[in-house]
Design an enzyme around this catalytic site. Structure first.
Site, mmCIF file in Angstrom:
data_model
loop_
_atom_site.group_PDB
_atom_site.id
_atom_site.type_symbol
_atom_site.label_atom_id
_atom_site.label_comp_id
_atom_site.label_asym_id
_atom_site.label_seq_id
_atom_site.Cartn_x
_atom_site.Cartn_y
_atom_site.Cartn_z
ATOM 1 N N ASN A 157 -18.781 7.096 -21.468
ATOM 2 C CA ASN A 157 -20.085 6.505 -21.217
ATOM 3 C C ASN A 157 -20.069 4.981 -21.187
ATOM 4 O O ASN A 157 -20.929 4.364 -20.574
ATOM 5 C CB ASN A 157 -21.093 6.978 -22.270
ATOM 6 C CG ASN A 157 -20.574 6.807 -23.687
ATOM 7 O OD1 ASN A 157 -19.543 7.369 -24.041
ATOM 8 N ND2 ASN A 157 -21.272 6.045 -24.502
ATOM 9 N N GLY A 206 -29.766 16.508 -19.584
ATOM 10 C CA GLY A 206 -30.691 16.374 -18.464
ATOM 11 C C GLY A 206 -31.075 14.949 -18.139
ATOM 12 O O GLY A 206 -31.188 14.573 -16.970
ATOM 13 N N CYS A 330 -22.463 -9.166 -33.007
ATOM 14 C CA CYS A 330 -21.857 -10.248 -33.777
ATOM 15 C C CYS A 330 -22.706 -10.599 -34.981
ATOM 16 O O CYS A 330 -23.923 -10.760 -34.874
ATOM 17 C CB CYS A 330 -21.669 -11.476 -32.895
ATOM 18 S SG CYS A 330 -20.589 -11.160 -31.475
#
Length: 742
Positions: A157, A206, A330
């Site tokens: 992803n 979905g 960070c």
């Protein structure tokens, strides 16, 4: 003069979620308004719904190339992954307890494997190479006679790398091991056929394929047995209990049909726009950009681009015209790099500046060109400003100070554990006139001039907590003065402390900040008589304040006594609400209440403490209510019992914290206090985080003898304190510093 129209935002975060395709929405509409029946009902309403579910399953089967009885509907990719992994683990426990996965899986796989490890299963997490690829031979080498499942995602992803699933599946079959793949990101972008992949289990979400959120599916090859995850009636072939979500199932089916009909076109368009984005950014910023992920085996829509030496969140904060995702966060003492970038061993100076851009079906060439233009402008400004947030003044509209920094107010203080470690290394002073220094964790120092006069000295400054410069100045001044008031002292004068990016923000912004500070200082009865300024990468402002007090009347945080009542003079929740403000989640009235609370001086509390007499006090700021209470109890060698339900809260804080609107500083505070606090089991996780919420310009926490508590409350109210609450009591030292009851 025409009103300024903000630029239309460009959405390049399709890997996070997709909009619902109009054709999908149209297919769903009849099942919202007319065909609302339960598919399990035998009458006409139920029959229509049952047919709709059957049609959707057939549409999905056509896309995946599976059989009709190999597919069940779930609530989404997370449930599908949970069912696949936990279901195999339980059903095959008699065969073995070993699971193999990769270091770049989605949390819906990694967390499930971690849970199973706690249940006695053994998990092997395979490394990946610099492109994010799993080596099939490493999979083969990891298999043991106890191995029951391999779970490797089809496409990542974050960086889009596509794994050799068919090759890994072949290895799994040779060893009689089940193979699962999470295909949430790959469906709709590349071909996904279960016969080609040779997998036993496959998960779909979905909302990644232009269907609604809250719906998904799990492919289960014939012959694979899973222990049920959901128990109840015999829905979904007795594999997943629960009345079918007909509306969203219809949408998912229609989304899959669109993919079956148009995948080649979708993929070509996605890759063309992805390449256009990467080419534009790498040509415009050749010295600092780097595309990560596999050069060829990569999703056609996904660009993970590193901007060397910059911070991703700082870029995105200034890039309010483009929606994308950061690969690292960070902090003051470390950079939290995503597990995927860490597994790929991306160098830190690149990883900290990694942004994922993911296009979609509705992305246009004009949007890609606009994104290249906006990103190039912001990154170029950041480079010239040494990595600070880019200007948000000018063509993009009026200044929003919260967008000029990655931190907010006192929430961006150094982490408590780190600061505590540093302070312990400082040599104690031997000057007898120093009455208060850092030994007691008080926020101000006290120096005796003579028997009747002592100077109270403090300094506090931070990055913007609100958008308006005048309001920021008022809040920063009120916060700085609070340390004087917490000791019962009277402020005398102040010096300003200014850090300002003069090359990026107009000086009118600084003028407004100083005007706000002067207004609040005048309310306190003092003048700002000087100060110091530097050209900084982010705006920062505060005051160094000098106050006066009789040495015998100094109120410290180290003198709390058993039997004291604990009184709080302002509600908490400013960290949550200011984070919501930065994310544009607050209505105007909510913003005003937040600002008014933080800008309110603690002067009434200081006056009341001196009139009534108290044992200890501290103001509640960056370390949160429990952090500052912990400092008080540690310094006083006592313990505290507080009632979570009696702590006053700013409106809507619980709703926001449940929605995961939580500053990083609040999470740090929770971890820091965890070993020193015992929570009643009925105190929820949301309440626990809220009690640790990093405050800016909070109220005073006062330890007052129990028999004086009512008098102090009356005096506080007489002096104008709006909210006063008894939240607990001090007790003799226990095994923990703080007990939190309901």
């Amino acid at each position: 003069m025409t009103a300024h129209t903000p630029p239309q935002p460009i959405y390049l975060d399709y890997n996070a979620t997709t909009p619902i395709d109009p054709a999908v929405a149209e297919a769903m509409l009849p099942y919202i308004h007319e065909h609302f029946g339960n598919p399990s009902s035998s009458h006409r309403f139920g029959t229509i719904a049952k047919k709709a579910v059957a049609k959707a399953r057939k549409q999905m089967v056509g896309m995946l190339g599976c059989r009709i009885d190999e597919l069940i509907f779930t609530s989404g990719g997370t449930e599908s992954n949970n069912y696949a992994i936990k279901g195999v683990a339980a059903a095959c426990r008699h065969q073995g307890n070993h699971i193999i996965t990769s270091a770049i899986e989605h949390p819906a796989v990694i967390e499930v494997c971690g849970y199973l490890e706690g249940q006695g299963y053994r998990v092997t997490v395979l490394p990946v190479d610099r492109f994010g690829l799993v080596d099939p031979q490493a999979v083969a080498a990891a298999i043991t006679p106890q191995t029951i499942l391999i779970s490797v995602m089809q496409a990542n992803n974050e960086v889009g790398t596509i794994q050799p699933i068919a090759e890994i599946s072949e290895i799994a079959r040779r060893h009689d091991v089940l193979m699962h793949t999470d295909s949430a990101q790959s469906v709709g972008k590349i071909p996904v056929d279960v016969d080609d992949l040779q997998v036993d289990l496959l998960s779909i979400a979905g909302h990644k394929i232009y269907a609604p959120k809250g719906i998904g599916a799990l492919y289960i090859r014939r012959g694979v047995k899973l222990d049920k995850l959901m128990h109840g009636a015999n829905h979904e072939m007795n594999l997943r209990a629960g009345t079918e979500n007909v509306i969203e199932i219809v949408g998912l089916g229609q989304a899959c049909e669109l993919i079956s009909e148009n995948l080649a076109t979708y993929a070509d368009d996605l890759q063309r726009f992805r390449d256009r984005l990467e080419r534009g950014l790498t040509e415009a910023l050749p010295d600092i950009t780097r595309v990560i992920g596999h050069p060829d085996r990569r999703l056609p829509n996904t660009s993970s681009i590193c901007f060397r030496g910059l911070e991703a969140n700082t870029i995105l904060a200034a890039l309010d015209t483009v929606a994308a995702s950061a690969g690292a966060a960070c902090h003051s003492d470390q950079v939290d790099v995503s597990s995927v970038l860490g597994a790929m061993q991306v160098p830190l100076d690149y990883a900290m500046g990694t942004i994922r851009f993911s296009g979609g079906r509705f992305t246009t060439a004009a949007e890609i060109d606009g994104a290249v233009r906006h990103v190039t402008r912001v990154v170029g400004t950041l480079q010239s400003a040494g990595g600070a947030a880019a200007s948000v003044h000018g063509d993009d509209g009026p200044v929003r100070l919260t967008q000029t920094t990655h931190g907010l107010g006192c929430a961006c203080k150094m982490r408590p554990a780190l600061l505590d470690k540093i302070l312990k290394q400082i040599r104690p002073t031997r000057d007898p006139n120093v009455l208060v220094n850092s030994d007691t964790a008080d926020d101000a120092a006290v120096y005796r001039i003579d028997d009747h006069t002592a100077i109270v000295q403090t300094v506090d400054f931070f990055t913007p907590i609100v958008d308006d410069p005048f309001d920021f100045g008022m809040i920063a001044a009120a916060n700085s003065l609070s340390d004087i008031y917490a000791m019962g002292a009277r402020p005398l004068c102040a010096l300003s402390v200014v850090g300002f990016p003069s090359q990026r923000l107009p000086l009118a912004v600084l003028e407004a900040i100083l005007d706000g500070a002067q207004t609040k200082s005048e309310e306190a009865g003092i003048a700002i008589i000087g100060g110091h300024t530097i050209d900084d990468t982010e705006p920062k402002f505060g005051l160094a304040v000098t106050g006066l007090i009789d040495p015998s009347k100094v109120i410290k945080n180290c003198d709390a006594q058993s039997g004291d009542a604990l009184i709080l003079t302002k509600p908490i929740g400013t960290g949550i609400l200011s984070t919501a403000l930065k994310q544009s989640l607050l209505e105007e009235n909510q913003q005003r209440q937040l600002i008014d609370t933080m800008a309110t001086l603690n002067k009434p509390a200081a006056d009341a403490m001196q009139i009534i007499g108290v044992n200890a006090a501290t103001d509640v700021t960056g370390f949160g209510l429990l952090g500052h209470l912990l400092e008080m109890m540690t310094a006083s060698q006592t313990s505290a019992i507080i009632a979570a339900g009696k702590v006053p809260l700013l409106p809507d804080t619980m709703e926001l914290i449940v929605a995961d609107v939580i500053p990083g500083g609040s999470r740090d505070n929770f971890q820091y206090t965890l070993d020193h606090v015992r929570y009643d089991e009925m105190v929820s996780d949301a309440q626990r985080l809220l009690l640790n919420d990093a405050q800016t310009s909070g109220g005073l926490l006062i330890a007052v003898p129990g028999d004086k508590a009512d008098a102090l409350i009356e005096e506080l109210q007489r002096n104008g304190a709006a909210i006063v609450a008894v939240i607990g009591r001090v007790v003799p030292r226990e095994d923990v510093a703080i007990r939190v009851e309901v």
